[in-house]
Design a protein around this motif. Structure first.
Motif, PDB file in Angstrom:
ATOM      1  N   ALA A   1      43.748  38.950  40.469  1.00 10.01           N
ATOM      2  CA  ALA A   1      44.632  40.050  40.392  1.00 10.01           C
ATOM      3  C   ALA A   1      44.278  40.771  39.290  1.00 10.01           C
ATOM      4  O   ALA A   1      44.082  42.043  38.884  1.00 10.01           O
ATOM      5  CB  ALA A   1      45.938  39.747  40.632  1.00 10.01           C
ATOM      6  N   VAL A   2      44.290  40.015  38.100  1.00 15.23           N
ATOM      7  CA  VAL A   2      43.881  40.573  36.767  1.00 15.23           C
ATOM      8  C   VAL A   2      42.659  41.013  36.611  1.00 15.23           C
ATOM      9  O   VAL A   2      42.414  42.466  36.076  1.00 15.23           O
ATOM     10  CB  VAL A   2      44.102  39.393  35.696  1.00 15.23           C
ATOM     11  CG1 VAL A   2      43.496  39.867  34.240  1.00 15.23           C
ATOM     12  CG2 VAL A   2      45.684  39.140  35.667  1.00 15.23           C
ATOM     13  N   SER A   3      41.632  40.518  37.012  1.00 14.83           N
ATOM     14  CA  SER A   3      40.195  41.007  37.143  1.00 14.83           C
ATOM     15  C   SER A   3      40.016  42.457  37.662  1.00 14.83           C
ATOM     16  O   SER A   3      39.440  43.361  37.367  1.00 14.83           O
ATOM     17  CB  SER A   3      39.253  40.192  37.776  1.00 14.83           C
ATOM     18  OG  SER A   3      39.105  39.099  36.725  1.00 14.83           O
ATOM     19  N   ALA A   4      40.775  42.332  39.075  1.00 11.32           N
ATOM     20  CA  ALA A   4      40.687  43.756  39.662  1.00 11.32           C
ATOM     21  C   ALA A   4      41.482  44.762  39.165  1.00 11.32           C
ATOM     22  O   ALA A   4      40.981  45.938  38.976  1.00 11.32           O
ATOM     23  CB  ALA A   4      41.358  43.556  41.129  1.00 11.32           C
ATOM     24  N   TRP A   5      42.552  44.568  38.313  1.00 11.81           N
ATOM     25  CA  TRP A   5      43.198  45.476  37.669  1.00 11.81           C
ATOM     26  C   TRP A   5      42.436  46.049  36.537  1.00 11.81           C
ATOM     27  O   TRP A   5      42.264  47.209  36.045  1.00 11.81           O
ATOM     28  CB  TRP A   5      44.700  44.790  37.259  1.00 11.81           C
ATOM     29  CG  TRP A   5      45.453  46.055  36.363  1.00 11.81           C
ATOM     30  CD1 TRP A   5      46.422  46.789  36.905  1.00 11.81           C
ATOM     31  CD2 TRP A   5      45.555  45.951  35.098  1.00 11.81           C
ATOM     32  NE1 TRP A   5      46.959  47.442  35.873  1.00 11.81           N
ATOM     33  CE2 TRP A   5      46.396  46.900  34.693  1.00 11.81           C
ATOM     34  CE3 TRP A   5      45.099  45.028  33.647  1.00 11.81           C
ATOM     35  CZ2 TRP A   5      46.902  47.379  33.432  1.00 11.81           C
ATOM     36  CZ3 TRP A   5      45.383  45.409  32.557  1.00 11.81           C
ATOM     37  CH2 TRP A   5      46.218  46.478  32.443  1.00 11.81           C
ATOM     38  N   CYS A   6      41.736  45.118  35.570  1.00 11.71           N
ATOM     39  CA  CYS A   6      40.866  45.201  34.743  1.00 11.71           C
ATOM     40  C   CYS A   6      39.637  46.498  34.879  1.00 11.71           C
ATOM     41  O   CYS A   6      39.398  47.465  34.286  1.00 11.71           O
ATOM     42  CB  CYS A   6      40.322  44.207  34.023  1.00 11.71           C
ATOM     43  SG  CYS A   6      41.476  43.051  32.952  1.00 11.71           S
TER      44      CYS A   6
END
Lengths: 140, 112
Positions: A22-27
């Motif tokens: 989720a963090v990678s997709a948001w970044c």
């Protein structure tokens, strides 16, 4: 324009993968550089796995709240949990020249967090740990 | 995380790709322990495909390097990207394990 991500995690190490995805997709959605994405993921990984491993004495289910926000070229990462009071800023800097087996468990991870993030603040508020981490970012 | 393994002139080359996170670190520790138990004394870890590592992964490298040194063997790292090198450096790993930018230099270091 501010972009936010809010995640609720259970105290189970299997949640780490869901979080990093989720963090990678948001970044990536915010065109944050791969270096900053790596550092934010690393800091969260180290902090959350520490809390899940050592934060609760009971075997019950607990919840951790993770909030990320991007504003003015800075990512703010907040981790909130009702685990045992734990201030990562008080963890001593490990002596990196000492043999691994003589070092404190967890010290290396917290050291990495302090190195890759630009600011850390800790508060114990209403029976909860609140860790706020800041990361200046560049864009891809 | 995935592995590739080959033996070149007595050197075991272990190529590692993907994320060396907490879960993958357990597999990596098992893999390196097996290699050392089976007699590997010169080990080259090619990290060109590694795009993530955390403290669990670093501990595996340090643990394996220590064990190898006790057995008069050697582990070196090759093809480390800038981001991964930075983490190896700030964690103190580069004081305990040699890191080379190419396979050729890493091979040379294992043969000296």
């Amino acid at each position: 324009m501010e972009s936010r991500l809010f995640l609720v995690l259970r105290n189970n190490l299997s949640e780490l993968k869901r979080m990093s995805d989720a963090v990678s997709a948001w970044c990536r959605g915010n065109n944050i550089s791969s270096a900053a994405e790596f550092h934010v993921n690393l800091a969260l990984d180290e902090i959350i796995s520490n809390v899940i491993r050592y934060g609760w004495k009971d075997l019950g289910e607990h919840q951790l709240n993770v909030r990320l926000s991007l504003l003015n070229d800075e990512v703010t990462v907040e981790v909130e949990d009702d685990a045992t009071p734990f201030n990562p800023l008080e963890v001593p800097v490990p002596d990196l020249n000492r043999p691994l087996e003589e070092r404190t468990v967890g010290g290396l991870g917290i050291h990495l967090v302090r190195q890759v993030m630009d600011g850390l603040e800790y508060q114990r508020l209403d029976g909860k740990n609140l860790l706020v981490m800041k990361k200046k970012i560049s864009y891809s | 995380m995935t592995f590739s393994e080959e033996k070149v002139d007595g050197v075991i080359v272990l190529g590692i790709s993907g994320k060396v996170n907490t879960e993958a670190s357990e597999d990596l520790l098992k893999k390196m322990t097996d290699l050392i138990d089976n007699g590997a004394r010169r080990l080259l870890l090619d990290l060109s495909g590694v795009d993530y590592i955390n403290s669990s992964g670093l501990r595996v490298f340090l643990t394996a390097a220590k064990r190898m040194a006790d057995l008069s063997g050697k582990i070196v790292l090759a093809n480390v990207t800038e981001l991964i090198y930075q983490v190896l450096h700030v964690s103190g790993c580069t004081s305990h394990i040699e890191v080379y930018s190419s396979r050729e230099e890493a091979f040379k270091a294992l043969k000296d």
